[in-house]
Design a protein around this motif. Sequence first.
Motif, PDB file in Angstrom:
ATOM      1  N   THR A 160     -17.250  -1.648  -0.102  1.00 26.08           N
ATOM      2  CA  THR A 160     -16.809  -0.273   0.164  1.00 26.08           C
ATOM      3  C   THR A 160     -15.482  -0.271   0.890  1.00 26.08           C
ATOM      4  O   THR A 160     -14.556   0.480   0.540  1.00 26.08           O
ATOM      5  CB  THR A 160     -17.867   0.479   0.992  1.00 26.08           C
ATOM      6  OG1 THR A 160     -19.099   0.493   0.284  1.00 26.08           O
ATOM      7  CG2 THR A 160     -17.432   1.909   1.254  1.00 26.08           C
ATOM      8  N   ALA A 161     -15.365  -1.099   1.919  1.00 27.83           N
ATOM      9  CA  ALA A 161     -14.120  -1.166   2.694  1.00 27.83           C
ATOM     10  C   ALA A 161     -12.947  -1.635   1.844  1.00 27.83           C
ATOM     11  O   ALA A 161     -11.808  -1.200   2.046  1.00 27.83           O
ATOM     12  CB  ALA A 161     -14.308  -2.098   3.893  1.00 27.83           C
ATOM     13  N   GLY A 184       0.795  -1.222   0.000  1.00 29.08           N
ATOM     14  CA  GLY A 184       0.000   0.000   0.000  1.00 29.08           C
ATOM     15  C   GLY A 184       0.826   1.269   0.000  1.00 29.08           C
ATOM     16  O   GLY A 184       0.272   2.370  -0.044  1.00 29.08           O
ATOM     17  N   ASP A 185       2.140   1.150   0.029  1.00 32.62           N
ATOM     18  CA  ASP A 185       3.012   2.322   0.057  1.00 32.62           C
ATOM     19  C   ASP A 185       3.084   2.991  -1.313  1.00 32.62           C
ATOM     20  O   ASP A 185       2.995   2.320  -2.353  1.00 32.62           O
ATOM     21  CB  ASP A 185       4.431   1.925   0.489  1.00 32.62           C
ATOM     22  CG  ASP A 185       4.479   1.401   1.916  1.00 32.62           C
ATOM     23  OD1 ASP A 185       3.592   1.775   2.702  1.00 32.62           O
ATOM     24  OD2 ASP A 185       5.401   0.608   2.221  1.00 32.62           O
ATOM     25  N   LEU A 200      -3.353   2.495  -9.176  1.00 34.87           N
ATOM     26  CA  LEU A 200      -3.724   3.907  -9.135  1.00 34.87           C
ATOM     27  C   LEU A 200      -4.790   4.111  -8.062  1.00 34.87           C
ATOM     28  O   LEU A 200      -5.832   3.456  -8.067  1.00 34.87           O
ATOM     29  CB  LEU A 200      -4.232   4.385 -10.490  1.00 34.87           C
ATOM     30  CG  LEU A 200      -4.479   5.897 -10.608  1.00 34.87           C
ATOM     31  CD1 LEU A 200      -4.155   6.386 -12.016  1.00 34.87           C
ATOM     32  CD2 LEU A 200      -5.927   6.266 -10.269  1.00 34.87           C
ATOM     33  N   CYS A 201      -4.508   5.041  -7.140  1.00 34.90           N
ATOM     34  CA  CYS A 201      -5.454   5.414  -6.089  1.00 34.90           C
ATOM     35  C   CYS A 201      -5.749   6.903  -6.229  1.00 34.90           C
ATOM     36  O   CYS A 201      -4.877   7.679  -6.635  1.00 34.90           O
ATOM     37  CB  CYS A 201      -4.870   5.131  -4.709  1.00 34.90           C
ATOM     38  SG  CYS A 201      -4.425   3.400  -4.424  1.00 34.90           S
ATOM     39  N   THR A 202      -6.951   7.301  -5.908  1.00 36.43           N
ATOM     40  CA  THR A 202      -7.322   8.711  -6.042  1.00 36.43           C
ATOM     41  C   THR A 202      -8.161   9.141  -4.855  1.00 36.43           C
ATOM     42  O   THR A 202      -8.893   8.338  -4.259  1.00 36.43           O
ATOM     43  CB  THR A 202      -8.061   8.957  -7.374  1.00 36.43           C
ATOM     44  OG1 THR A 202      -8.332  10.357  -7.528  1.00 36.43           O
ATOM     45  CG2 THR A 202      -9.364   8.184  -7.440  1.00 36.43           C
ATOM     46  N   ARG A 203      -8.055  10.443  -4.516  1.00 33.99           N
ATOM     47  CA  ARG A 203      -8.762  10.978  -3.361  1.00 33.99           C
ATOM     48  C   ARG A 203      -9.214  12.399  -3.682  1.00 33.99           C
ATOM     49  O   ARG A 203      -8.512  13.142  -4.351  1.00 33.99           O
ATOM     50  CB  ARG A 203      -7.823  10.972  -2.145  1.00 33.99           C
ATOM     51  CG  ARG A 203      -8.430  11.484  -0.847  1.00 33.99           C
ATOM     52  CD  ARG A 203      -7.528  11.178   0.340  1.00 33.99           C
ATOM     53  NE  ARG A 203      -6.275  11.917   0.298  1.00 33.99           N
ATOM     54  CZ  ARG A 203      -5.327  11.852   1.235  1.00 33.99           C
ATOM     55  NH1 ARG A 203      -5.493  11.039   2.280  1.00 33.99           N
ATOM     56  NH2 ARG A 203      -4.221  12.548   1.125  1.00 33.99           N
ATOM     57  N   ALA A 255      -8.913   3.786   4.908  1.00 35.92           N
ATOM     58  CA  ALA A 255      -9.180   4.642   6.061  1.00 35.92           C
ATOM     59  C   ALA A 255      -8.771   6.087   5.815  1.00 35.92           C
ATOM     60  O   ALA A 255      -9.278   7.004   6.479  1.00 35.92           O
ATOM     61  CB  ALA A 255      -8.456   4.096   7.291  1.00 35.92           C
ATOM     62  N   GLU A 256      -7.875   6.327   4.878  1.00 35.58           N
ATOM     63  CA  GLU A 256      -7.417   7.687   4.573  1.00 35.58           C
ATOM     64  C   GLU A 256      -8.192   8.311   3.425  1.00 35.58           C
ATOM     65  O   GLU A 256      -7.845   9.395   2.961  1.00 35.58           O
ATOM     66  CB  GLU A 256      -5.917   7.681   4.250  1.00 35.58           C
ATOM     67  CG  GLU A 256      -5.050   7.257   5.442  1.00 35.58           C
ATOM     68  CD  GLU A 256      -3.573   7.267   5.097  1.00 35.58           C
ATOM     69  OE1 GLU A 256      -3.236   7.285   3.884  1.00 35.58           O
ATOM     70  OE2 GLU A 256      -2.753   7.259   6.029  1.00 35.58           O
ATOM     71  N   GLY A 257      -9.240   7.625   2.952  1.00 31.95           N
ATOM     72  CA  GLY A 257     -10.087   8.187   1.907  1.00 31.95           C
ATOM     73  C   GLY A 257      -9.624   7.930   0.492  1.00 31.95           C
ATOM     74  O   GLY A 257     -10.202   8.463  -0.459  1.00 31.95           O
TER      75      GLY A 257
END
Length: 545
Positions: A407-408, A378-379, A389-392, A413-415
Amino acid sequence: VDPRNDTLSAMPMTMSHAVGPAEPELLDITLGGLLAWAAATAPDRIALIHGTPDRTARRQWTYAELYAESLRTAHALLHRFQPGERVAVWAPSSPEWIIFEFGAAMAGLVLVTVNPGFREHEVEYVLSQSRAAGVAVATEYRGNPMLATIEAVQPRCQEMREVIRFDQWSAFLDSGTGSPQPLPSVDTNDAVMIQYTSGTTGFPKGALLHHRGLVNNGAHTLDRIGVRDGAIGVTTMPLFHTGGSAMCVLGAVSKRATQVLVESFDAALVMELIETYRCDSISTVPTMLVAMLEHPNFASADLSSLQVLSCGASTVPASLVTTIRERIGATVTILFGQTECSPVATATLPTDSVTDISTTIGTPMPHVEVRIADPVSGDTVPVGTVGELCTRGYHVMHRYFENPDATAAAIDAEGWLHTGDLCSMDDRGYCTIAGRLKDMIIRGGENIYPREVEELLFAHPTVGEVAVVGLPDEKWGEEVAAFVRAASGEQIDKHQLIAYVRQHLAPYKAPRHWFAIDAFPLTGSGKIQKYKLREMLADGHAIEL
C-alpha cells in the motif's frame, strides 16, 4: 460540461496535471441503494438476461425481481456471517453471481472475488490472505473441480467456516426466510469488495474497494461512453474483475439498463445475442474484438443495433478503430484504469478523432485527477514527457488488504495512486500510454517503450496480435523481443517485419528476437501476461523464428 473541463479548454497546459470535470455529481449511495433505486423507478424493466448458448435455457429478471432476490440473499447471508466479514465467490459469471454481489453488499459484507480459472494453490492463497469466513462456489468450470478444491483447501484456511453451493441456490435462499434480521446500516465509504489485481507482472494483491468508488465509477463510465437510460448491453467482461462486477454491472443499474450476461466470451454467441436482443452497447478488450472480426459468422451477423463500443485493458490500433466504425457502425471509446481505480481513471469521448481514440487513453474521468510524474524524483513533468501516470480522487482503493508495504509503495502521502504505467500527457490533457514501468526496455542506455513497437506491428496486415518484451543481453543490457500471432490466413515473415519496423522506427527499436505464438497467456480481463512469455522462454517452450 466539457469533459476536458473549463481549465483545459481555456488554455494549453504546460505541466502534465489534469483534473476531470465536476459533473455529473458524485452519488452518495451504496450498491444496495443503487439497486433499490432502480427497482423503485423501473420495477418492470428487464434488468438481467442469462445469455446461455441454449436459447431455451435463458432466464430473465425484472428490476423488481432482481432486488427481491438480492434481498433474500442478504438475509440468508446474515444467518451465517457478521457485517464486515469477508465472503468469497468462486464461480463463472452467472445471474446468481450478480445477485450474490448485491446481497453481500446489502448485508454489509466484503465480497472477495476469485478467478474461476485459478487452481488449488492460487485459491488457497486468496482465501487465506483475505481471511474469508465463507465462499460461494460452483461445482466445476471447464474441467476445474471447484467444489472438490474448496473441500481440499478449507481445512488449511483457518477462518473459513461456511461453503455455499451455487448448485443448491434455492435452499440457500430459503435459509434466510422466517424471521429475517434487519439489514445493517452501510456507509458509502465502507469496504465492499476485495478484488485481486490482474497479475500481469506477478502474483496478485487484494485491492480493498468501497461502495462510493465502485458505484460512481460505473455510473460515470457509462455516461462518458454514451450509454442511454434503458439501454440493452452485452456483459462479456468477467464478473470476478472490476470491468465486469463494477463497470458493467453497476454501470448498467445506474442506467436502469438491461444486461445480457454471458458466462465467458464466445464470439459467435455474443454476435447472436446482439442480433437477438438488439443490443446497443458492449464493453470489450481488443482480443474480443479481433475474435469477432475474424469469426466466419461476422459477415452474416446483423450487428446494426450496436451503437456504443468501449474497449479497455489496452489501447486499440487505428486500423482496428477504423474497421469497427466501417464494418459495425458503432462509436468507439477507450477506457483506461486498473483494479485499484474502481477501475476507470481516464477515457476518450465517442466524438474523438480516430487518432485520439487509437493513440491516447483520453482525459481524466469526472472528479478524478491525473498527473505524470518523474519515476525517480516524483515531480510532475512537462507536457509531452514520459513518466509514471498517477491518479487521485474518490475512485482510489482504501488500501491493499493486510499488505501495508505494498500500500505504501502504491499510494503516497498526498493520496496519489502510482499506477506503474508509463504515459505522457499533451497540452489538452489527453494521455498516451508508453508501456508499464516494469516493461520499459533499456537498450544501451536508450529507453524503448514496447507500446510504440506493438502499435506499429499491429498495423501490419500479417499480424493478428503482438507483445513486445525486453530480454537480458550481455552487450546491450536488454534486447527487444516480439511475440507475434499471425492474422487469420496469414503467415509471419520475420525479415519482412524487420524491414517494416526499420522503415518507421529508429533501428535500435527493431526487435532482434522474434517468436511465433498461437495464443497469448491472458489475465481474466484480457491483458497479455508478459511475465508468462518470459517464463515460456526460460522453460524452452518458445521457439525463435
